[in-house]
Design a protein around this motif. Structure first.
Motif, PDB file in Angstrom:
ATOM      1  N   UNK A 121       6.407   9.843 -25.645  1.00 37.71           N
ATOM      2  CA  UNK A 121       5.095   9.714 -25.982  1.00 37.71           C
ATOM      3  C   UNK A 121       4.670  10.391 -27.053  1.00 37.71           C
ATOM      4  N   UNK A 122       5.424  10.897 -28.011  1.00 43.15           N
ATOM      5  CA  UNK A 122       5.150  11.844 -28.964  1.00 43.15           C
ATOM      6  C   UNK A 122       3.986  11.245 -30.018  1.00 43.15           C
ATOM      7  N   UNK A 123       4.097   9.988 -30.011  1.00 47.07           N
ATOM      8  CA  UNK A 123       2.953   9.228 -31.087  1.00 47.07           C
ATOM      9  C   UNK A 123       1.943   8.588 -29.964  1.00 47.07           C
ATOM     10  N   UNK A 124       1.673   9.170 -28.937  1.00 49.09           N
ATOM     11  CA  UNK A 124       0.776   8.814 -28.212  1.00 49.09           C
ATOM     12  C   UNK A 124      -0.523   8.159 -28.510  1.00 49.09           C
ATOM     13  N   UNK A 125      -1.154   9.091 -29.400  1.00 52.35           N
ATOM     14  CA  UNK A 125      -2.375   8.692 -29.936  1.00 52.35           C
ATOM     15  C   UNK A 125      -2.597   7.681 -31.124  1.00 52.35           C
ATOM     16  N   UNK A 126      -1.194   7.296 -31.266  1.00 50.93           N
ATOM     17  CA  UNK A 126      -1.326   6.230 -32.331  1.00 50.93           C
ATOM     18  C   UNK A 126      -0.770   4.515 -31.636  1.00 50.93           C
ATOM     19  N   UNK A 127      -0.754   4.795 -30.465  1.00 48.76           N
ATOM     20  CA  UNK A 127      -0.311   3.297 -29.665  1.00 48.76           C
ATOM     21  C   UNK A 127      -1.577   2.540 -29.355  1.00 48.76           C
TER      22      UNK A 127
END
Length: 300
Positions: free
Chosen positions: A15-21
């Motif tokens: 979930x390293x890019x959670x805010x981009x999903x």
């Protein structure tokens, strides 16, 4: 105390890019990660079975089951305890939830209170815990002083102690009778243990309380024959159980339920054995509320 090494505080690489999903990608990720909660419970099956056996034994001899925790863990314990009376017709005293900060903490964050081990000790004293009782300490990260203090105090009083945490034993060690570890891994939102850790804990509490009630004879087959008939929905459920297990017509099932004092278990016993209410009550008491055993005693 630095808790950064705990499994529950680690960063999840998925979930390293959670805010981009996208919204759909978020749902897919949650669904994938949540499957790990079910797997973690499966890994703890032996410990959960032991918790059920010990709890049923204690309650059978007049003991009580207490869940104790802070924050999300405390709320989950209170929730599970509050569902036992309507589902299994238990007294409110048989299964109780204790949360740091009391009832107010159920709706308003009181996480700072979890740091007070002495409050956990005080809660055990306030509820007059004895060697007959079971105390389940719930803490996702395993280090909550409130829970640690409560378990130590309960053990000193001779109670059965059970620990539920989501970190491995090598990270947090504790002296309890049953040590349940639900290793769900790092959360999607780092450190937010209301997610997978909370889900796994809810599953474990469901298993412990329901499994215990099955062992106590509050279930016949897979029917909740000790359901408390306190509203129209539950009366309808009671009547469906009676009709399914007896093939009675609706009016006859209504009459039988009322004759039994709205007790599904007693109604079934009366129907299958021909006993009146008083004799049926006596037989159930003799068999500690176990319907199957009571019926078998009349057929032998």
């Amino acid at each position: 105390m630095d808790r950064g090494h705990l499994l529950t505080e680690q960063v999840n690489p998925s979930s390293q890019n959670l805010d981009k999903l996208s919204c759909l990608e978020l749902v897919e990720l949650f669904n994938c990660e949540d499957a790990k909660a079910v797997a973690a419970v499966a890994e703890a099956k032996q410990e959960l079975a032991e918790a059920i056996a010990r709890t049923a034994k204690s309650l059978r001899h007049g003991g009580r089951l207490f869940y104790i925790g802070a924050g999300t863990s405390g709320r989950l314990g209170v929730l599970d305890a509050s569902e036992c009376p309507p589902t299994f017709c238990t007294s409110p005293e048989m299964v109780q939830g204790i949360i740091a900060g009391g009832a107010a903490a159920l709706v308003r964050s009181s996480e700072d209170l979890e740091d007070r081990a002495e409050d956990g000790v005080g809660a055990i004293a306030q509820h007059k815990i004895t060697q007959l009782d079971v105390v389940v300490g719930i803490t996702a990260g395993g280090t909550t002083p409130y829970v640690q203090g409560a378990l130590q105090a309960a053990k000193a009083r001779g109670a059965t102690t059970i620990f539920i945490a989501c970190v491995p034993q090598e990270q947090v060690q504790i002296d309890v009778d049953v040590d349940i570890r639900l290793l769900v891994g790092a959360e999607i939102l780092a450190g937010s243990t209301r997610l997978k850790a909370g889900t796994a804990t809810k599953l474990a509490l469901n298993i412990i309380s329901t499994g215990t009630m099955v062992q106590l004879g509050k279930v016949y087959g897979n029917r909740m024959v000790d359901v408390a008939v306190t509203n129209n929905k539950l009366r309808d459920r009671a009547l469906r159980i009676l009709r399914d297990l007896t093939d009675l017509e609706p009016d006859a099932a209504e009459t039988l339920l009322d004759r039994s004092g709205k007790s599904v278990k007693l109604a079934l016993l009366m129907h299958w054995t021909g006993l009146d209410k008083a004799e049926g009550d006596r037989l159930l008491v003799e068999h500690k509320g176990n319907l199957r055993a009571a019926v078998a005693s009349c057929q032998g």
